[in-house]
Motif scaffolding. Structure first.
Motif, short mmCIF file in Angstrom:
data_model
loop_
_atom_site.label_atom_id
_atom_site.label_comp_id
_atom_site.label_asym_id
_atom_site.label_seq_id
_atom_site.Cartn_x
_atom_site.Cartn_y
_atom_site.Cartn_z
N UNK A 173 -12.73 -14.49 2.07
CA UNK A 173 -11.60 -14.54 2.99
C UNK A 173 -10.26 -14.74 2.29
N UNK A 174 -10.27 -15.23 1.07
CA UNK A 174 -9.01 -15.48 0.37
C UNK A 174 -8.80 -14.57 -0.83
N UNK A 175 -9.45 -13.40 -0.79
CA UNK A 175 -9.26 -12.42 -1.86
C UNK A 175 -9.09 -11.03 -1.27
N UNK A 176 -8.66 -10.13 -2.12
CA UNK A 176 -8.64 -8.70 -1.80
C UNK A 176 -9.65 -8.06 -2.73
N UNK A 177 -10.59 -7.31 -2.18
CA UNK A 177 -11.58 -6.63 -3.00
C UNK A 177 -12.82 -7.46 -3.25
N UNK A 178 -13.66 -6.98 -4.17
CA UNK A 178 -14.98 -7.60 -4.38
C UNK A 178 -15.05 -8.64 -5.49
N UNK A 209 7.68 -1.86 -3.76
CA UNK A 209 7.43 -3.29 -3.58
C UNK A 209 7.97 -4.06 -4.78
N UNK A 210 8.42 -5.28 -4.50
CA UNK A 210 8.79 -6.22 -5.55
C UNK A 210 8.03 -7.51 -5.28
N UNK A 211 7.39 -8.04 -6.31
CA UNK A 211 6.69 -9.32 -6.20
C UNK A 211 7.72 -10.41 -6.44
N UNK A 212 7.94 -11.22 -5.43
CA UNK A 212 8.91 -12.31 -5.55
C UNK A 212 8.24 -13.59 -6.06
N UNK A 251 -3.60 -2.87 -6.00
CA UNK A 251 -3.02 -2.54 -4.71
C UNK A 251 -1.50 -2.57 -4.78
N UNK A 252 -0.95 -3.61 -5.38
CA UNK A 252 0.51 -3.71 -5.48
C UNK A 252 1.08 -2.60 -6.36
N UNK A 297 -7.65 -8.69 -9.96
CA UNK A 297 -7.41 -7.32 -10.41
C UNK A 297 -7.12 -6.39 -9.24
N UNK A 298 -7.88 -6.50 -8.16
CA UNK A 298 -7.70 -5.60 -7.02
C UNK A 298 -6.35 -5.80 -6.35
N UNK A 299 -5.86 -7.02 -6.27
CA UNK A 299 -4.53 -7.27 -5.72
C UNK A 299 -3.48 -6.58 -6.58
#
Length: 175
Positions: free
Chosen positions: A81-86, A151-154, A143-144, A138-140
Protein backbone atom coordinates in the motif's frame (compact mmCIF):
# COMPACT_ATOMS: atom_id res chain seq x y z
CA UNK A 1 -1.26 -19.67 -9.45
CA UNK A 2 -1.82 -23.37 -8.97
CA UNK A 3 1.16 -23.60 -6.62
CA UNK A 4 -0.29 -20.78 -4.51
CA UNK A 5 -3.78 -22.30 -4.40
CA UNK A 6 -2.51 -25.82 -3.71
CA UNK A 7 0.28 -24.66 -1.36
CA UNK A 8 3.09 -26.32 -3.28
CA UNK A 9 6.79 -25.55 -3.04
CA UNK A 10 8.56 -24.95 -6.35
CA UNK A 11 12.20 -25.58 -7.16
CA UNK A 12 13.01 -22.67 -9.44
CA UNK A 13 15.92 -22.06 -11.80
CA UNK A 14 15.88 -18.26 -11.96
CA UNK A 15 17.86 -16.00 -14.33
CA UNK A 16 17.91 -12.34 -13.27
CA UNK A 17 18.85 -9.78 -15.91
CA UNK A 18 22.25 -8.85 -14.53
CA UNK A 19 23.23 -11.83 -12.39
CA UNK A 20 23.99 -15.49 -12.93
CA UNK A 21 21.14 -18.00 -12.82
CA UNK A 22 20.51 -19.68 -9.47
CA UNK A 23 18.25 -22.40 -8.09
CA UNK A 24 16.15 -22.08 -4.94
CA UNK A 25 13.02 -23.44 -3.29
CA UNK A 26 10.16 -20.97 -3.48
CA UNK A 27 6.93 -20.94 -1.48
CA UNK A 28 4.72 -18.73 -3.71
CA UNK A 29 2.10 -16.71 -1.85
CA UNK A 30 0.99 -13.81 -4.06
CA UNK A 31 0.86 -12.73 -7.71
CA UNK A 32 1.20 -9.08 -8.68
CA UNK A 33 1.05 -7.44 -12.07
CA UNK A 34 2.91 -4.23 -12.81
CA UNK A 35 3.68 -2.58 -16.11
CA UNK A 36 2.54 -5.58 -18.19
CA UNK A 37 4.73 -8.01 -16.23
CA UNK A 38 3.73 -10.59 -13.64
CA UNK A 39 5.62 -11.14 -10.40
CA UNK A 40 5.36 -13.86 -7.78
CA UNK A 41 6.08 -13.10 -4.15
CA UNK A 42 6.74 -15.53 -1.38
CA UNK A 43 9.30 -17.29 0.77
CA UNK A 44 12.80 -18.11 -0.47
CA UNK A 45 13.56 -21.22 1.56
CA UNK A 46 17.32 -20.88 1.24
CA UNK A 47 17.57 -17.27 2.44
CA UNK A 48 14.50 -17.13 4.66
CA UNK A 49 13.31 -13.98 2.87
CA UNK A 50 9.49 -14.07 3.12
CA UNK A 51 8.90 -11.31 0.58
CA UNK A 52 11.07 -12.46 -2.29
CA UNK A 53 9.93 -10.96 -5.56
CA UNK A 54 10.52 -12.80 -8.84
CA UNK A 55 9.48 -11.85 -12.37
CA UNK A 56 7.69 -14.81 -13.94
CA UNK A 57 9.37 -14.23 -17.30
CA UNK A 58 12.80 -14.69 -15.67
CA UNK A 59 12.04 -18.25 -14.53
CA UNK A 60 14.18 -20.51 -16.72
CA UNK A 61 12.59 -23.72 -15.40
CA UNK A 62 10.77 -25.07 -12.38
CA UNK A 63 9.49 -28.27 -10.86
CA UNK A 64 7.41 -29.16 -7.84
CA UNK A 65 9.35 -29.95 -4.69
CA UNK A 66 8.43 -32.38 -1.93
CA UNK A 67 9.41 -29.79 0.69
CA UNK A 68 6.68 -28.80 3.15
CA UNK A 69 4.96 -25.56 2.20
CA UNK A 70 5.35 -22.68 4.66
CA UNK A 71 2.37 -20.34 4.64
CA UNK A 72 3.61 -16.74 4.80
CA UNK A 73 1.19 -14.66 6.87
CA UNK A 74 1.38 -11.34 5.06
CA UNK A 75 -1.52 -9.16 3.97
CA UNK A 76 -0.06 -8.48 0.54
CA UNK A 77 -2.36 -5.62 -0.44
CA UNK A 78 -1.40 -3.84 2.80
CA UNK A 79 2.25 -4.76 2.26
CA UNK A 80 2.27 -2.87 -1.07
CA UNK A 81 0.00 0.00 0.00
CA UNK A 82 2.93 2.38 0.44
CA UNK A 83 4.83 1.59 -2.75
CA UNK A 84 4.48 1.85 -6.50
CA UNK A 85 5.19 -1.39 -8.34
CA UNK A 86 6.33 -4.80 -7.13
CA UNK A 87 9.43 -3.88 -5.11
CA UNK A 88 9.41 -2.66 -1.55
CA UNK A 89 12.69 -1.38 -0.16
CA UNK A 90 13.26 -1.11 3.57
CA UNK A 91 12.17 2.14 5.08
CA UNK A 92 9.16 4.20 5.93
CA UNK A 93 6.94 6.15 3.54
CA UNK A 94 7.94 9.74 2.90
CA UNK A 95 5.95 12.61 1.49
CA UNK A 96 6.82 13.05 -2.17
CA UNK A 97 5.92 16.49 -3.52
CA UNK A 98 5.69 16.84 -7.28
CA UNK A 99 4.96 19.79 -9.54
CA UNK A 100 3.35 18.90 -12.87
CA UNK A 101 3.16 21.29 -15.80
CA UNK A 102 -0.09 22.69 -17.10
CA UNK A 103 -0.06 20.09 -19.90
CA UNK A 104 0.52 17.17 -17.53
CA UNK A 105 -1.89 18.39 -14.84
CA UNK A 106 -5.10 16.92 -16.32
CA UNK A 107 -3.43 13.52 -16.70
CA UNK A 108 -2.17 13.28 -13.12
CA UNK A 109 -5.44 14.64 -11.72
CA UNK A 110 -7.59 12.08 -13.55
CA UNK A 111 -5.15 9.18 -13.15
CA UNK A 112 -3.56 9.45 -9.70
CA UNK A 113 -0.02 8.14 -9.31
CA UNK A 114 -0.82 6.42 -6.02
CA UNK A 115 -3.78 5.85 -3.71
CA UNK A 116 -2.31 8.31 -1.19
CA UNK A 117 -2.42 11.18 -3.70
CA UNK A 118 -3.96 14.24 -2.13
CA UNK A 119 -6.12 16.75 -3.97
CA UNK A 120 -3.77 18.76 -6.19
CA UNK A 121 -2.94 22.35 -5.37
CA UNK A 122 -3.28 24.59 -8.42
CA UNK A 123 -0.46 26.99 -9.17
CA UNK A 124 -0.86 30.34 -10.95
CA UNK A 125 0.75 29.19 -14.20
CA UNK A 126 -1.72 26.27 -14.55
CA UNK A 127 0.61 23.67 -13.12
CA UNK A 128 -0.36 21.59 -10.10
CA UNK A 129 1.46 20.34 -7.01
CA UNK A 130 0.55 16.89 -5.75
CA UNK A 131 1.63 14.96 -2.70
CA UNK A 132 1.90 11.21 -2.28
CA UNK A 133 3.14 9.18 0.66
CA UNK A 134 5.31 6.29 -0.54
CA UNK A 135 8.59 4.50 -0.02
CA UNK A 136 10.76 5.67 -2.95
CA UNK A 137 11.83 2.80 -5.19
CA UNK A 138 13.00 2.03 -8.71
CA UNK A 139 9.46 1.93 -10.11
CA UNK A 140 8.62 5.36 -8.68
CA UNK A 141 11.73 6.80 -10.31
CA UNK A 142 10.86 5.14 -13.64
CA UNK A 143 7.33 6.50 -13.45
CA UNK A 144 8.54 10.02 -12.74
CA UNK A 145 11.13 9.82 -15.52
CA UNK A 146 8.34 8.86 -17.93
CA UNK A 147 6.86 12.35 -17.51
CA UNK A 148 10.07 13.91 -18.88
CA UNK A 149 10.05 17.66 -18.49
CA UNK A 150 6.40 17.56 -17.39
CA UNK A 151 7.28 17.03 -13.74
CA UNK A 152 9.63 18.46 -11.14
CA UNK A 153 10.36 16.62 -7.90
CA UNK A 154 10.21 19.18 -5.12
CA UNK A 155 10.67 16.79 -2.16
CA UNK A 156 12.34 14.75 -0.82
CA UNK A 157 15.78 15.98 -1.79
CA UNK A 158 17.15 12.41 -1.95
CA UNK A 159 14.62 11.43 -4.65
CA UNK A 160 15.20 14.69 -6.50
CA UNK A 161 18.97 14.04 -6.48
CA UNK A 162 18.60 10.43 -7.60
CA UNK A 163 16.34 11.29 -10.55
CA UNK A 164 18.49 14.31 -11.40
CA UNK A 165 21.56 12.08 -11.63
CA UNK A 166 19.73 9.65 -13.90
CA UNK A 167 18.65 12.54 -16.15
CA UNK A 168 22.21 13.91 -16.31
CA UNK A 169 23.54 10.43 -17.15
CA UNK A 170 20.93 10.07 -19.90
CA UNK A 171 21.68 13.54 -21.31
CA UNK A 172 25.40 12.78 -21.35
CA UNK A 173 24.71 10.00 -23.87
CA UNK A 174 23.58 12.64 -26.38
CA UNK A 175 26.54 14.99 -26.07
Amino acid sequence: FNAIINKRVLKINYKPYVKDAFVFHFHPAFLKQYNNRWFALGLNEETGIQTMNIALDRIASYSESENKYVDVKIEWEDFFSDTIGPTKPDGQPVEVVLKFTKNQAPYVITKPLHQSQKKPKAVEDGSVVIRISVIPNFELEQLLLSFGDGVEILEPESLRNSVSKRLRDALAKYF
